[in-house]
Design an enzyme around this catalytic site. Sequence first.
Site, mmCIF file in Angstrom:
data_model
loop_
_atom_site.group_PDB
_atom_site.id
_atom_site.type_symbol
_atom_site.label_atom_id
_atom_site.label_comp_id
_atom_site.label_asym_id
_atom_site.label_seq_id
_atom_site.Cartn_x
_atom_site.Cartn_y
_atom_site.Cartn_z
ATOM 1 N N GLY A 243 0.850 -1.194 0.000
ATOM 2 C CA GLY A 243 0.000 0.000 0.000
ATOM 3 C C GLY A 243 0.880 1.236 0.000
ATOM 4 O O GLY A 243 2.029 1.195 0.424
ATOM 5 N N GLY B 277 0.568 -5.356 0.605
ATOM 6 C CA GLY B 277 -0.694 -5.250 -0.143
ATOM 7 C C GLY B 277 -0.682 -6.018 -1.459
ATOM 8 O O GLY B 277 -1.731 -6.475 -1.928
ATOM 9 N N GLU C 110 6.042 -5.928 6.995
ATOM 10 C CA GLU C 110 5.445 -4.866 7.813
ATOM 11 C C GLU C 110 6.185 -4.571 9.121
ATOM 12 O O GLU C 110 6.284 -3.415 9.532
ATOM 13 C CB GLU C 110 3.976 -5.204 8.132
ATOM 14 N N ASP D 274 -0.995 -7.582 7.411
ATOM 15 C CA ASP D 274 -2.458 -7.478 7.301
ATOM 16 C C ASP D 274 -2.894 -8.042 5.947
ATOM 17 O O ASP D 274 -2.361 -9.042 5.514
ATOM 18 C CB ASP D 274 -2.909 -6.023 7.526
#
Length: 356
Positions: free
Chosen positions: A73, A121, A144, A152
């Site tokens: 992302g 992402g 991350e 996530d």
Amino acid sequence: MNAHAQPTATDHVLAEVRNHIGHLTLNRPAGLNALTLDMIRALQYHLHRWALDDQVHAVMLRGEGPKGFCAGGDIRSLHDSFKAGEQLHATFFEEEYALDLCLHHYRKPVLALMDGFTLGGGMGLAQGCELRIVTERSRLGMPEVGIGYFPDVGGSYFLPRVPGELGIYLGVSGVQIKAADALYCGLADWYLDSECLASLDAGLDRLHFGDYPLKDLQNLLASLGTQVLDDAPLAKLRPVIDHFFALPDLPSIVEQLRAVTIGDSHAWALQTADLLETRSPLAMAVTLELLRRGRHLALEDCFAMELHLDRQWFEHGDIIEGVRALIVDKDKQPRWNPPTLAGLNARRVAHFFEGL
């Protein structure tokens, strides 16, 4: 989103239908195709439209340029929005997870070409697809923890379902893997040399679809690639990783990596302990708990758990400091809170999961 509303910034997502296949290309090569909210909305728009179109039998998802499918992302924009007191991060994650979930449940086969960097992402998009393709240029990872965040985009579902403790290791350490390991871990289905990608495109353009589009696509991939590669480094490390990453908590994992010799893996163990000590202690501890919980949860519940953490993390986690140190100021000296695993309070970790 209104089905008739043309998404904005469609230049960052190219869409066309050829030979009954909807082609979606992430088109931000300068940013390694990192996802913006506009891109997420454009992808969702086209997938929704094609799901209802009987003339579209399958979808092909790829990134523009040879360097990456999608490096995650666009985290910088989320950092800036939060600092300005805005809510972009809340909207972004809700819509990104809805898109990932849509791919997991999509009724038509989706091919994801994980050529080059496929991180965060990008993994969220690809892991929902039925045909996940890697090349010799592929670098897959959930990095991350390096910016003080947690895996996530469904990582709490797909990482703990990797054999043994390998997915826990990948999530807690944030290391990247190449094609052989991706196949070994079940995070990819097919390997193709990058020089075969032109043949893949030509094959897709000529493909004659029968009653089972998935079978037709698999036959095409079988003619160009393979499902197993020899010499996956993680296969050799598996017994060691299964031992260390099943330990009860992070302090024990790091302590034992430094102290215990298993086979000839001591150099790897020390290197891994050093790496873990550069990551956010809070993010690693929350990640360990997240993945161990996710192992027993349904897909939707995993996304709900990640969203629950997101709603607290920008304020109470380490991500703002991580993005500052690695992306904004680039001093690469994050001041994690707490700075070491020794200072970690188990109650603080548990607090993020309250109210689930």
